[in-house]
Design a protein around this motif. Structure first.
Motif, PDB file in Angstrom:
ATOM      1  N   TYR A  61     -10.485   4.034   4.209  1.00 29.63           N
ATOM      2  CA  TYR A  61      -9.894   2.276   4.539  1.00 29.63           C
ATOM      3  C   TYR A  61      -8.569   2.492   5.004  1.00 29.63           C
ATOM      4  O   TYR A  61      -7.992   2.513   5.709  1.00 29.63           O
ATOM      5  N   GLY A  62      -7.683   3.498   4.718  1.00 26.06           N
ATOM      6  CA  GLY A  62      -5.665   3.745   4.683  1.00 26.06           C
ATOM      7  C   GLY A  62      -6.074   4.458   5.940  1.00 26.06           C
ATOM      8  O   GLY A  62      -5.431   4.556   6.767  1.00 26.06           O
ATOM      9  N   LYS A  63      -7.361   5.688   6.543  1.00 28.14           N
ATOM     10  CA  LYS A  63      -7.554   6.502   7.809  1.00 28.14           C
ATOM     11  C   LYS A  63      -8.231   4.783   8.475  1.00 28.14           C
ATOM     12  O   LYS A  63      -7.460   5.580   9.565  1.00 28.14           O
ATOM     13  N   ASN A  64      -8.261   4.707   8.459  1.00 27.37           N
ATOM     14  CA  ASN A  64      -9.043   3.538   9.963  1.00 27.37           C
ATOM     15  C   ASN A  64      -8.047   2.253  10.372  1.00 27.37           C
ATOM     16  O   ASN A  64      -8.814   1.023  11.232  1.00 27.37           O
ATOM     17  N   HIS A  65      -7.868   1.738   8.413  1.00 28.44           N
ATOM     18  CA  HIS A  65      -7.170   0.007   8.811  1.00 28.44           C
ATOM     19  C   HIS A  65      -5.719  -0.149   8.539  1.00 28.44           C
ATOM     20  O   HIS A  65      -5.890  -1.667   8.337  1.00 28.44           O
ATOM     21  N   LYS A 122      -2.223  -1.187   8.147  1.00 25.37           N
ATOM     22  CA  LYS A 122      -0.959  -0.893   9.584  1.00 25.37           C
ATOM     23  C   LYS A 122      -0.453  -1.168   9.229  1.00 25.37           C
ATOM     24  O   LYS A 122       1.451  -1.482  10.174  1.00 25.37           O
ATOM     25  N   SER A 123       0.746  -1.732   7.735  1.00 26.07           N
ATOM     26  CA  SER A 123       1.513  -1.414   6.672  1.00 26.07           C
ATOM     27  C   SER A 123       1.454  -0.699   6.062  1.00 26.07           C
ATOM     28  O   SER A 123       1.069  -0.115   5.893  1.00 26.07           O
ATOM     29  N   VAL A 124       3.397  -0.581   5.769  1.00 25.27           N
ATOM     30  CA  VAL A 124       3.762   0.337   4.962  1.00 25.27           C
ATOM     31  C   VAL A 124       2.892  -0.580   3.455  1.00 25.27           C
ATOM     32  O   VAL A 124       2.474   0.686   2.122  1.00 25.27           O
ATOM     33  N   GLU A 125       3.197  -1.615   3.064  1.00 26.04           N
ATOM     34  CA  GLU A 125       2.784  -2.203   1.873  1.00 26.04           C
ATOM     35  C   GLU A 125       1.189  -1.480   1.547  1.00 26.04           C
ATOM     36  O   GLU A 125       0.932  -1.175   0.826  1.00 26.04           O
ATOM     37  N   GLU A 126       0.523  -1.764   2.552  1.00 27.33           N
ATOM     38  CA  GLU A 126      -0.882  -1.668   2.560  1.00 27.33           C
ATOM     39  C   GLU A 126      -0.803  -0.787   2.573  1.00 27.33           C
ATOM     40  O   GLU A 126      -1.821   0.143   1.349  1.00 27.33           O
ATOM     41  N   ALA A 127      -0.427   0.658   2.994  1.00 25.59           N
ATOM     42  CA  ALA A 127      -0.366   2.221   2.365  1.00 25.59           C
ATOM     43  C   ALA A 127      -0.029   2.479   1.704  1.00 25.59           C
ATOM     44  O   ALA A 127      -0.665   3.206   0.487  1.00 25.59           O
ATOM     45  N   LYS A 128       0.826   1.954   0.308  1.00 28.63           N
ATOM     46  CA  LYS A 128       1.683   1.725  -0.623  1.00 28.63           C
ATOM     47  C   LYS A 128       0.612   1.920  -1.748  1.00 28.63           C
ATOM     48  O   LYS A 128       0.017   1.995  -2.783  1.00 28.63           O
TER      49      LYS A 128
END
Length: 453
Positions: free
Chosen positions: A259-263, A265-271
């Motif tokens: 999911y992280g690799k493809n979707h 879009k923000s730092v919060e989502e990544a964290k």
């Protein structure tokens, strides 16, 4: 086939040894009996023959250069026939048995010899005497070998005729005995071979009741097979459980990574995604760590740092670390901890025991419930007793023995230790401290764990 032939070859060798020993014993016994009997009889016959001849000497006298034989001189006394010869063995007087012939050159003075003549054995005793002016004469006594001596010879001949039949019977008897003796051994070998060549560990030798060495050996093998089967089944179950436990965090990690690799879009989502991955990674790390610790303890490789520790303080500290978790469910702690109780323990390991049991009590306890923690000495003050009780869901009676198994969970949705390894480690740690742990539970009313150190 080769092993079967080897087994038969061993039986054959033992059978031959048995037959040989039996024959040797029989022949030795016969020889001793015949030898003793023969010597006794021969000694009796020789003594009697010698006495008869020597007593005849009293009936001989010389008068005017001639031999005078007393009228009471008997030439036949029972089986002994007496005859008199001059120095050159010319017959002078007496009787010689019918069928008896002897080479007189073999005559010896005062010696009993055995002569065979016309298929008959004779005892012969020659005695030379000096009759003064007449010179030397021989007195001979001849006695046939009859009666008991012949009976012994007959028995000997019969024994040698019977011996071949005895050999056959010994061989058959030896074979039957060794075959019966080897039947349990063959069964043990066959079952062990079948288990070794296949995957069926449920087979047993099952010789039945018996107090001999073979029955003891077979029963020992059956117990060993029981342990092997249990161990094998536990390992199969263990592999399945580990795979199941690791599959969920691995799936989550892979899903979040994809999911992280493809979707993202923000730092919060990544964290947020990394937090999930970290949490699952920590879960896997904890599981592997617990498995390694448990494996070391089961193999006796886990080193314990035993010190004289204030157990009362250790338990109070553990309760304090669980207060937040208890408050989340509005659970009240009731502590009955006697102060200044010391024990020689591994502090970290025993703290893990208390933490696990209290954590489980909170997880399985009911909302707005109570957890009671006790620590005291028994009446004799030589044992330390600790109890941790909850008023939660309880454990069914038929599952009480299963809670110590690895990965077993009464209710996975409520487990404080999601791996299901906690109680397995608790039991092992207590056992390695030479202690005991018991559980009492009633469904719907709660559970109590009791530790004795």
């Amino acid at each position: 086939m080769k092993r079967f032939i080897n087994s038969n070859w061993i039986q054959l060798k033992i059978g031959l040894w048995y037959m040989g020993i039996m024959i040797l014993l029989v022949l030795s016994s016969l020889y001793i009996v015949f030898y003793i009997s023969e010597n006794i009889i021969h000694s009796s016959v020789r003594t009697y023959l010698k006495d008869v001849v020597i007593h005849r000497l009293d009936y001989l006298t010389i008068k005017n250069g001639e031999i005078i034989i007393d009228s009471n001189f008997d030439t036949m006394i029972q089986n002994v026939e007496i005859s008199i010869y001059d120095k050159d063995f010319k017959f002078l007087y007496g009787n010689s048995p019918n069928g008896f012939e002897m080479d007189n050159k073999k005559s010896k003075d005062d010696k009993i010899i055995i002569v065979r003549s016309h298929n008959q054995k004779w005892y012969v005793y020659n005695k030379m005497i000096n009759l003064g002016s007449y010179g030397k004469v021989w007195i001979r006594g001849v006695m046939p070998n009859i009666g008991q001596s012949n009976a012994i010879e007959t028995v000997i001949h019969i024994s040698f005729i019977i011996l071949p039949f005895f050999l056959i019977l010994s061989a058959i008897g030896g074979y039957i005995i060794t075959k019966n003796a080897f039947t349990p051994i063959e069964k043990i070998r066959r079952i062990a071979e079948e288990i070794n060549e296949g995957n069926d560990l449920s087979q047993r030798i099952d010789l039945g009741k018996g107090d001999d060495e073979l029955h003891t050996l077979a029963n020992t093998f059956d117990v060993m097979f029981d342990r092997l089967q249990t161990s094998f089944e536990n390992e199969v179950q263990f592999t399945s459980d580990v795979s199941h436990e690791l599959r969920t965090p691995i799936t989550v990690i892979l899903t979040q990574s994809e999911y992280g690799k493809n979707h993202i879009k923000s730092v919060e989502e990544a964290k947020n995604s990394f937090k999930i991955i970290e949490k699952e990674g920590q879960k896997m790390s904890k599981l592997v760590s617990q498995l390694l610790t448990l494996a070391r303890m089961e193999r006796g490789k886990q080193k314990f740092n035993l010190e004289n520790i204030n157990l009362s303080e250790l338990l109070e500290m553990t309760v304090e670390t669980q207060i937040c978790a208890a408050e989340a469910k509005n659970i009240k702690f009731i502590t009955k901890i006697v102060p200044e109780i010391y024990a020689k323990i591994d502090e970290m390991m025993i703290m893990r025991v208390f933490t696990n049991l209290i954590s489980n009590a909170i997880s399985y306890g009911k909302q707005n419930g109570t957890v009671i923690v006790e620590l005291f000495l028994d009446e004799n003050k030589n044992k330390i007793i600790s109890r941790i009780s909850d008023d939660g869901i309880g454990i069914p009676k038929d599952e009480l023995d299963k809670i110590w198994l690895r990965f077993y969970q009464v209710d996975p949705s409520k487990s404080g230790d999601s791996s299901g390894l906690g109680l397995s480690m608790v039991k092992k740690i207590i056992e390695l401290h030479k202690g005991e742990i018991f559980v009492e539970s009633e469904l719907g009313k709660g559970t109590t764990f009791t530790i004795i150190l």
